[in-house]
Design a protein around this motif. Structure first.
Motif, PDB file in Angstrom:
ATOM      1  N   ASP A   1       0.819  -1.213   0.000  1.00 41.34           N
ATOM      2  CA  ASP A   1       0.000   0.000   0.000  1.00 41.34           C
ATOM      3  C   ASP A   1       0.851   1.261   0.000  1.00 41.34           C
ATOM      4  OD1 ASP A   1      -2.297  -1.529   0.015  1.00 41.34           O
ATOM      5  OD2 ASP A   1      -2.533  -1.466   2.196  1.00 41.34           O
ATOM      6  N   MET A   2       2.056   1.180   0.545  1.00 41.91           N
ATOM      7  CA  MET A   2       2.990   2.299   0.514  1.00 41.91           C
ATOM      8  C   MET A   2       4.396   1.743   0.528  1.00 41.91           C
ATOM      9  SD  MET A   2       3.391   5.529   3.121  1.00 41.91           S
ATOM     10  CE  MET A   2       4.710   6.726   2.877  1.00 41.91           C
ATOM     11  N   VAL A   3       5.275   2.280  -0.308  1.00 41.71           N
ATOM     12  CA  VAL A   3       6.658   1.827  -0.345  1.00 41.71           C
ATOM     13  C   VAL A   3       7.449   2.560   0.724  1.00 41.71           C
ATOM     14  CG1 VAL A   3       8.781   1.697  -1.700  1.00 41.71           C
ATOM     15  CG2 VAL A   3       6.571   1.272  -2.799  1.00 41.71           C
ATOM     16  N   CYS A   4       7.919   1.808   1.713  1.00 41.98           N
ATOM     17  CA  CYS A   4       8.824   2.346   2.739  1.00 41.98           C
ATOM     18  C   CYS A   4      10.227   1.817   2.460  1.00 41.98           C
ATOM     19  CB  CYS A   4       8.347   1.943   4.128  1.00 41.98           C
ATOM     20  SG  CYS A   4       6.703   2.538   4.556  1.00 41.98           S
ATOM     21  N   GLY A   5      10.411   0.501   2.594  1.00 43.71           N
ATOM     22  CA  GLY A   5      11.640  -0.129   2.146  1.00 43.71           C
ATOM     23  C   GLY A   5      11.570  -0.326   0.644  1.00 43.71           C
ATOM     24  N   VAL A   6      12.642   0.046  -0.052  1.00 39.84           N
ATOM     25  CA  VAL A   6      12.629   0.091  -1.515  1.00 39.84           C
ATOM     26  C   VAL A   6      12.957  -1.276  -2.100  1.00 39.84           C
ATOM     27  CG1 VAL A   6      13.652   1.192  -3.541  1.00 39.84           C
ATOM     28  CG2 VAL A   6      13.266   2.525  -1.454  1.00 39.84           C
ATOM     29  N   GLY A   7      12.101  -1.737  -3.016  1.00 44.06           N
ATOM     30  CA  GLY A   7      12.310  -3.005  -3.693  1.00 44.06           C
ATOM     31  C   GLY A   7      13.093  -2.840  -4.978  1.00 44.06           C
ATOM     32  N   TYR A   8      13.310  -3.965  -5.661  1.00 39.75           N
ATOM     33  CA  TYR A   8      14.142  -3.940  -6.862  1.00 39.75           C
ATOM     34  C   TYR A   8      13.530  -3.127  -7.995  1.00 39.75           C
ATOM     35  CZ  TYR A   8      17.501  -7.309  -5.055  1.00 39.75           C
ATOM     36  OH  TYR A   8      18.493  -7.914  -4.321  1.00 39.75           O
ATOM     37  N   ASP A   9      12.215  -3.020  -8.079  1.00 43.16           N
ATOM     38  CA  ASP A   9      11.601  -2.268  -9.164  1.00 43.16           C
ATOM     39  C   ASP A   9      11.576  -0.761  -8.913  1.00 43.16           C
ATOM     40  OD1 ASP A   9       9.787  -2.664  -7.095  1.00 43.16           O
ATOM     41  OD2 ASP A   9       8.037  -2.686  -8.405  1.00 43.16           O
ATOM     42  N   HIS A  10      12.025  -0.321  -7.731  1.00 41.72           N
ATOM     43  CA  HIS A  10      12.091   1.106  -7.416  1.00 41.72           C
ATOM     44  C   HIS A  10      13.506   1.566  -7.061  1.00 41.72           C
ATOM     45  CE1 HIS A  10       7.659   0.605  -6.713  1.00 41.72           C
ATOM     46  NE2 HIS A  10       7.652   1.799  -7.265  1.00 41.72           N
ATOM     47  N   ALA A  11      14.477   0.691  -7.140  1.00 40.24           N
ATOM     48  CA  ALA A  11      15.813   1.036  -6.658  1.00 40.24           C
ATOM     49  C   ALA A  11      16.594   1.920  -7.621  1.00 40.24           C
ATOM     50  CB  ALA A  11      16.611  -0.230  -6.364  1.00 40.24           C
ATOM     51  N   ASP A  12      16.258   1.882  -8.914  1.00 40.12           N
ATOM     52  CA  ASP A  12      16.909   2.738  -9.920  1.00 40.12           C
ATOM     53  C   ASP A  12      18.432   2.654  -9.863  1.00 40.12           C
ATOM     54  OD1 ASP A  12      14.459   3.679 -10.892  1.00 40.12           O
ATOM     55  OD2 ASP A  12      14.378   5.260  -9.381  1.00 40.12           O
ATOM     56  N   GLY A  13      18.946   1.462  -9.723  1.00 39.15           N
ATOM     57  CA  GLY A  13      20.391   1.261  -9.761  1.00 39.15           C
ATOM     58  C   GLY A  13      21.149   1.796  -8.575  1.00 39.15           C
TER      59      GLY A  13
END
Length: 246
Positions: A151-163
């Protein structure tokens, strides 16, 4: 004189979880371990006492401690921040929700503007996940936690890490098994099952399609010395059973 050897009781589910958490810090070298939660803390101390002797443990403030909690060094805040930003810390956090790409939510359930439930808040999750390896410990594996999309991104996953240079999610440990992201698209994979757990149980308790290897190994067995350390030295009160049953 006859020596009677008593056989140790078999490992409990909680002890397999401790082993799985400890393995997150294997071969980490001289890095700062930041376990959040009882079983991750037992796991980090076990790793330090056995296969990761260079691991650094803290009291959560500014003191480097031995596995028994006695001081062995001082970590000023400026140095702590340097370690955080340079990938020299490995955090194991909890998650109210986690999705197939490792995005974690500890802030709210439902829409952010009008949540159904307010939780801890974002806290340090973004900087943890972008600046140093972060694993997760989930004591109760269910579809409410393992969701298709948080529901909300707190810890960043692989699809939001942007390298991000130091972003990495080595593993997710639950009371059912061990999970990683060793797939071409960095989606979650079932890496090991705790003894007594089936693949179908895990699939039924997960709100998205997991990647499944042809053969799923079992979580490794603790050695006799590891069991002794857990039961006699690290957690003699058996507090680990409060998070995971036998």
């Amino acid at each position: 004189m006859t020596v009677i050897r008593t056989q140790l009781p078999p490992p409990t589910r909680a002890e397999y979880c401790v082993i799985a958490c400890a393995e997150a810090w294997r071969d980490g070298g001289e890095i700062l371990a930041s376990p959040m939660g009882l079983i991750p803390s037992v796991g980090a101390r076990l790793a330090r006492l056995t296969f990761s002797p260079d691991l650094l443990l803290t009291d959560g403030e500014a003191t480097i401690v031995r596995p028994d909690g006695t001081p062995e060094g001082w970590l000023p805040y400026r140095q702590h921040l340097t370690m955080v930003a340079s990938g020299r810390r490995h955090v194991m956090m909890g998650a109210s929700q986690i999705d197939r790409f490792g995005n974690q939510n500890i802030s709210c359930i439902g829409d952010w503007e009008r949540p159904k439930r307010q939780l801890l808040g974002v806290r340090g999750a973004p900087i943890n996940t972008l600046n140093n390896p972060t694993s997760y410990w989930i004591p109760k594996h269910s579809r409410r936690v393992f969701v298709e999309k948080v529901d909300m991104v707190c810890g960043v996953g692989y699809d939001h890490a942007d390298g991000a240079r130091h972003h990495r999610i080595p593993r997710v440990v639950s009371d059912l098994g061990v999970f990683d992201f060793a797939t071409p698209d960095h989606s979650m994979r079932l890496a090991a099952l705790h003894p007594g757990v089936t693949v179908e149980q895990v699939r039924e308790a997960t709100g998205f399609e997991l990647t499944l290897p042809d053969e799923v190994p079992a979580t490794r067995e603790p050695t006799a010395e590891e069991l002794r350390l857990i039961r006699e030295d690290i957690d003699p009160a058996g507090s680990r059973a409060r998070e995971v049953g036998s």
